[in-house]
Structures are given as C-alpha cells and as structure tokens.
Design a protein around this motif. Sequence first.
Motif, PDB file in Angstrom:
ATOM      1  N   ALA A  10      -0.790 -17.164  15.232  1.00 45.78           N
ATOM      2  CA  ALA A  10       0.031 -17.486  14.055  1.00 45.78           C
ATOM      3  C   ALA A  10      -0.822 -18.166  12.987  1.00 45.78           C
ATOM      4  N   ARG A  11      -1.690 -19.089  13.379  1.00 43.42           N
ATOM      5  CA  ARG A  11      -2.542 -19.795  12.420  1.00 43.42           C
ATOM      6  C   ARG A  11      -3.543 -18.836  11.778  1.00 43.42           C
ATOM      7  N   GLU A  12      -4.109 -17.931  12.570  1.00 40.85           N
ATOM      8  CA  GLU A  12      -5.044 -16.956  12.009  1.00 40.85           C
ATOM      9  C   GLU A  12      -4.347 -16.054  10.996  1.00 40.85           C
ATOM     10  N   ARG A  13      -3.120 -15.629  11.288  1.00 44.43           N
ATOM     11  CA  ARG A  13      -2.359 -14.812  10.325  1.00 44.43           C
ATOM     12  C   ARG A  13      -2.089 -15.592   9.048  1.00 44.43           C
ATOM     13  N   GLU A  14      -1.767 -16.882   9.200  1.00 49.58           N
ATOM     14  CA  GLU A  14      -1.485 -17.734   8.048  1.00 49.58           C
ATOM     15  C   GLU A  14      -2.727 -17.877   7.161  1.00 49.58           C
ATOM     16  N   VAL A  15      -3.868 -18.166   7.779  1.00 54.81           N
ATOM     17  CA  VAL A  15      -5.130 -18.317   7.041  1.00 54.81           C
ATOM     18  C   VAL A  15      -5.518 -16.984   6.398  1.00 54.81           C
ATOM     19  N   ALA A  16      -5.379 -15.895   7.143  1.00 58.61           N
ATOM     20  CA  ALA A  16      -5.747 -14.575   6.619  1.00 58.61           C
ATOM     21  C   ALA A  16      -4.889 -14.197   5.419  1.00 58.61           C
ATOM     22  N   LEU A  18      -3.469 -16.147   3.235  1.00 52.58           N
ATOM     23  CA  LEU A  18      -3.907 -16.915   2.065  1.00 52.58           C
ATOM     24  C   LEU A  18      -5.258 -16.407   1.560  1.00 52.58           C
ATOM     25  N   ALA A  19      -6.145 -16.042   2.477  1.00 50.26           N
ATOM     26  CA  ALA A  19      -7.454 -15.523   2.078  1.00 50.26           C
ATOM     27  C   ALA A  19      -7.304 -14.221   1.306  1.00 50.26           C
ATOM     28  N   VAL A  20      -6.401 -13.351   1.745  1.00 52.76           N
ATOM     29  CA  VAL A  20      -6.159 -12.077   1.059  1.00 52.76           C
ATOM     30  C   VAL A  20      -5.592 -12.322  -0.335  1.00 52.76           C
ATOM     31  N   ALA A  21      -4.854 -13.424  -0.504  1.00 52.67           N
ATOM     32  CA  ALA A  21      -4.285 -13.760  -1.814  1.00 52.67           C
ATOM     33  C   ALA A  21      -5.316 -14.465  -2.703  1.00 52.67           C
ATOM     34  N   ASP A  22      -6.589 -14.396  -2.316  1.00 50.79           N
ATOM     35  CA  ASP A  22      -7.713 -14.965  -3.081  1.00 50.79           C
ATOM     36  C   ASP A  22      -7.682 -16.483  -3.187  1.00 50.79           C
ATOM     37  N   VAL A  23      -7.097 -17.149  -2.216  1.00 49.37           N
ATOM     38  CA  VAL A  23      -7.117 -18.608  -2.178  1.00 49.37           C
ATOM     39  C   VAL A  23      -8.433 -19.023  -1.521  1.00 49.37           C
ATOM     40  N   PRO A  24      -9.239 -19.869  -2.187  1.00 50.59           N
ATOM     41  CA  PRO A  24     -10.510 -20.305  -1.602  1.00 50.59           C
ATOM     42  C   PRO A  24     -10.287 -21.112  -0.312  1.00 50.59           C
ATOM     43  N   SER A  25     -11.283 -21.097   0.566  1.00 50.23           N
ATOM     44  CA  SER A  25     -11.177 -21.797   1.854  1.00 50.23           C
ATOM     45  C   SER A  25     -10.806 -23.264   1.679  1.00 50.23           C
ATOM     46  N   ARG A  26     -11.375 -23.900   0.700  1.00 45.16           N
ATOM     47  CA  ARG A  26     -11.083 -25.325   0.476  1.00 45.16           C
ATOM     48  C   ARG A  26      -9.598 -25.543   0.165  1.00 45.16           C
ATOM     49  N   GLU A  27      -9.022 -24.665  -0.668  1.00 41.33           N
ATOM     50  CA  GLU A  27      -7.595 -24.771  -0.993  1.00 41.33           C
ATOM     51  C   GLU A  27      -6.716 -24.402   0.191  1.00 41.33           C
ATOM     52  N   GLY A  29      -7.482 -24.937   3.257  1.00 35.90           N
ATOM     53  CA  GLY A  29      -7.535 -26.155   4.078  1.00 35.90           C
ATOM     54  C   GLY A  29      -6.608 -27.228   3.556  1.00 35.90           C
ATOM     55  N   GLY A  30      -6.585 -27.407   2.252  1.00 36.87           N
ATOM     56  CA  GLY A  30      -5.696 -28.406   1.661  1.00 36.87           C
ATOM     57  C   GLY A  30      -4.234 -28.083   1.908  1.00 36.87           C
ATOM     58  N   GLN A  31      -3.868 -26.830   1.803  1.00 33.97           N
ATOM     59  CA  GLN A  31      -2.472 -26.424   2.015  1.00 33.97           C
ATOM     60  C   GLN A  31      -2.055 -26.548   3.471  1.00 33.97           C
ATOM     61  N   THR A  36     -12.315 -27.375   5.608  1.00 33.56           N
ATOM     62  CA  THR A  36     -12.838 -26.095   5.113  1.00 33.56           C
ATOM     63  C   THR A  36     -13.558 -25.363   6.241  1.00 33.56           C
ATOM     64  N   ARG A  37     -14.288 -26.116   7.048  1.00 33.64           N
ATOM     65  CA  ARG A  37     -15.014 -25.502   8.167  1.00 33.64           C
ATOM     66  C   ARG A  37     -14.046 -24.853   9.165  1.00 33.64           C
ATOM     67  N   THR A  38     -12.939 -25.520   9.448  1.00 33.79           N
ATOM     68  CA  THR A  38     -11.938 -24.955  10.362  1.00 33.79           C
ATOM     69  C   THR A  38     -11.354 -23.670   9.786  1.00 33.79           C
ATOM     70  N   VAL A  39     -11.071 -23.665   8.490  1.00 36.32           N
ATOM     71  CA  VAL A  39     -10.564 -22.451   7.833  1.00 36.32           C
ATOM     72  C   VAL A  39     -11.580 -21.325   7.993  1.00 36.32           C
ATOM     73  N   ASP A  40     -12.846 -21.617   7.710  1.00 34.22           N
ATOM     74  CA  ASP A  40     -13.884 -20.593   7.833  1.00 34.22           C
ATOM     75  C   ASP A  40     -14.029 -20.107   9.275  1.00 34.22           C
ATOM     76  N   ASN A  41     -13.855 -21.017  10.244  1.00 33.89           N
ATOM     77  CA  ASN A  41     -13.899 -20.602  11.658  1.00 33.89           C
ATOM     78  C   ASN A  41     -12.727 -19.669  11.991  1.00 33.89           C
ATOM     79  N   HIS A  42     -11.537 -19.996  11.484  1.00 36.94           N
ATOM     80  CA  HIS A  42     -10.377 -19.107  11.691  1.00 36.94           C
ATOM     81  C   HIS A  42     -10.651 -17.737  11.089  1.00 36.94           C
ATOM     82  N   LEU A  43     -11.195 -17.713   9.864  1.00 35.51           N
ATOM     83  CA  LEU A  43     -11.491 -16.431   9.218  1.00 35.51           C
ATOM     84  C   LEU A  43     -12.512 -15.630  10.012  1.00 35.51           C
TER      85      LEU A  43
END
Length: 103
Positions: A10-16, A18-27, A29-31, A36-43
């Motif tokens: 579920a978390r990977e789908r959520e991160v993916a 947002l990534a497809v919607a062109d949201v930067p990793s830092r943002e 992570g904020g949401q 940011t590192r955890t977001v990049d690891n999920h991606l």
Amino acid sequence: MHHPQASLSAREREVAALAVADVPSREIGGQLLLSTRTVDNHLQRVYTKLGITSRQDLANVIAPPPRPGPRPGRLGTFRPGDRRVELVEECPAFRVVTDSDVA
C-alpha cells in the motif's frame, strides 16, 4: 490478467502515485511523513518489482491520479497526453480517453 501494481505494498502504491504525478521525493516525504531517503528506497523497490528503472518508466506503467476536471457530460480543456476515465452513459462501463480520441 495480473495487474502490475498487485505486488506493491500500500505504501509503495502511495509513493508511486505521487511520483507519477511529478511530486518530488522531498515533497512526497513531507506529505507522507517520511524521509526523502525512505521515499527513494520505496521507489527503488517499486522499480525492481515492476522491472523498470525510472520515474519516466513508472509513468508508462501507472496512470496518474485523475485531475479535477469538468463535470461529466461537459466539454473541457483536454491537453495532449491527458488521460481520464469517463462513465459511458449508454452502457455502465468505463473507458480511457486519450488525446487521439479528441483529435
């Protein structure tokens, strides 16, 4: 048919999504209250599971969340590359609308 997102958590789908919607990793992570590192690891795990290597590839596999648009039955601005799902009133089925349908 096996859906490519079925193996994602579920978390990977959520991160993916947002990534497809062109949201930067830092943002992202904020949401989601992640580093940011955890977001990049999920991606990276998403890329590995889907057999892809980049956000560009991800956009080809996962459609972005729908953008707010005109009410059903009304014409609105449709830019090349936009995708949306419409309910076909004559038959209760969904169809994907692409820029080639508009031309």
